[in-house]
Design an enzyme around this catalytic site. Structure first.
Site, PDB file in Angstrom:
ATOM      1  N   SER A 151       1.034  -1.176   0.165  1.00 16.34           N
ATOM      2  CA  SER A 151       0.062  -0.210  -0.035  1.00 16.34           C
ATOM      3  C   SER A 151       0.910   1.204  -0.165  1.00 16.34           C
ATOM      4  O   SER A 151       2.017   1.176   0.560  1.00 16.34           O
ATOM      5  CB  SER A 151      -0.910  -0.239   1.463  1.00 16.34           C
ATOM      6  OG  SER A 151      -1.473   1.366   1.396  1.00 16.34           O
ATOM      7  N   TYR A 164      -1.450  -0.823   9.823  1.00 19.72           N
ATOM      8  CA  TYR A 164      -1.532  -0.932   8.432  1.00 19.72           C
ATOM      9  C   TYR A 164      -0.480  -0.843   7.742  1.00 19.72           C
ATOM     10  O   TYR A 164       0.187  -1.692   6.904  1.00 19.72           O
ATOM     11  CB  TYR A 164      -2.675  -0.427   7.787  1.00 19.72           C
ATOM     12  CG  TYR A 164      -3.169  -0.596   6.403  1.00 19.72           C
ATOM     13  CD1 TYR A 164      -3.691  -1.741   6.028  1.00 19.72           C
ATOM     14  CD2 TYR A 164      -3.022   0.104   5.462  1.00 19.72           C
ATOM     15  CE1 TYR A 164      -4.133  -1.921   4.769  1.00 19.72           C
ATOM     16  CE2 TYR A 164      -3.250  -0.098   4.073  1.00 19.72           C
ATOM     17  CZ  TYR A 164      -3.771  -1.191   3.917  1.00 19.72           C
ATOM     18  OH  TYR A 164      -4.325  -1.303   2.281  1.00 19.72           O
ATOM     19  N   LYS A 168       2.155  -3.345   5.815  1.00 20.44           N
ATOM     20  CA  LYS A 168       2.487  -3.336   4.294  1.00 20.44           C
ATOM     21  C   LYS A 168       3.736  -2.878   3.930  1.00 20.44           C
ATOM     22  O   LYS A 168       4.346  -3.517   2.970  1.00 20.44           O
ATOM     23  CB  LYS A 168       1.447  -2.269   3.631  1.00 20.44           C
ATOM     24  CG  LYS A 168      -0.083  -2.489   3.746  1.00 20.44           C
ATOM     25  CD  LYS A 168      -0.381  -3.889   3.097  1.00 20.44           C
ATOM     26  CE  LYS A 168      -1.679  -3.953   2.811  1.00 20.44           C
ATOM     27  NZ  LYS A 168      -2.102  -5.232   2.118  1.00 20.44           N
TER      28      LYS A 168
END
Length: 287
Positions: A151, A164, A168
């Site tokens: 991401s 997150y 990632k």
């Protein structure tokens, strides 16, 4: 054999959004697809078989080949079961697309250990569990394709997504090493940072931005990274809204000290150390 014809590709989190588009595109191109999806909500709670079953029905209804799997990627047993589904149904596994994901967004000062662990378990550990289960088979047959869903939050950061982004970013570190270890066995590993309108992003960007980010734009790039003709490995691509570009780390010319410097000496030369003018693509100095 060319492209992905008759290749067996495992796709995690393929019951909705981007994973569904990857499954449809690869099946249409002749791949045999394992559609994995736990069937939970965006935050990882709940489970069900309907999402994966619907994608399999869509693929087989169009003349393609697919089977469903409902195991969680968050455990080693789940990752092994997903790969075993491919072996039981098709006798082999040729590629893994580690796409499964959840969100537990919080500002860092409000983030709980549970929020951190849950996201890391699905994204980073989930990629490890599934790829690790497939790896011996890929090495033995001297062929494999790995694609992980990273991401821009992992590349550049994003408010409220420390968990997150860390997961990632870790996936990029994973494919960098897999690309090195896998090359002699014709196993190529790459990462894609998708920008698409899905349930994961429905409240992250304005509607007018999401309207331009059809997830179908991402699927052909992921599909190419699974093909027999692929020569790329260890690369990261941002894909969305029709645009595709590679992201890489760079290193400055830097400074070499003839002896152990003082803190003040480092400070005086800090601009030279950090200046990226004339930078080159980064490399591992001990690799």
């Amino acid at each position: 054999m060319a492209g992905v014809q008759d290749r067996v590709i495992v796709i995690t989190g393929a019951g909705n959004g981007l994973g569904r588009e990857y499954a449809l595109a690869l099946a249409a191109a002749g791949a045999k697809v394992v559609v994995n999806d736990l069937g939970g909500s965006r935050d990882g709670t709940g489970a069900g078989s309907a999402a994966a079953d619907a994608v399999v029905a869509e693929i087989t209804g169009a003349g393609g080949t697919a089977v469903a799997n409902y195991d969680s990627v968050a455990t080693a047993a789940g990752g092994a079961a997903i790969v075993q589904t491919a072996l039981d149904a098709f006798g082999r596994v040729d590629g893994v697309i580690a796409n499964a994901g959840i969100l537990r967004d919080r500002a860092f000062h409000k983030m709980t250990a549970e929020d951190w662990d849950a996201v890391l378990q699905v994204h980073l550990y989930g990629a490890f569990h599934t790829i690790h289960a497939a790896w011996p088979h890929l090495r033995e047959q001297q062929h494999g394709r790995i694609v992980v869903a990273t991401s821009t939050s992992g590349i550049f950061g994003n408010f409220g997504q420390a968990n997150y982004g860390a997961a990632k970013g870790g996936m990029i570190g994973l494919i960098n090493t897999l690309a090195i270890e896998g090359r002699k066995a014709n196993i190529f590993a790459n990462a894609v940072a998708p920008m698409a309108a899905t349930r994961m992003t429905e409240d992250v960007a304005p509607p007018e931005v999401l309207a331009a980010l059809d997830p179908r734009h991402v699927a052909p790039v992921v599909g190419h990274l699974c093909t027999d003709e692929l020569t790329e490995s260890g690369s990261v691509f941002v894909v969305g809204g029709g645009r595709v570009y590679r992201v890489a780390q760079f290193q400055s010319k830097g400074v070499t000290f003839s002896d152990v410097p003082t803190i003040d000496e480092v400070g005086r030369r800090w601009n030279e150390i950090s200046d990226l003018d004339g930078a080159e693509v980064g490399r591992n100095p001990v690799g």
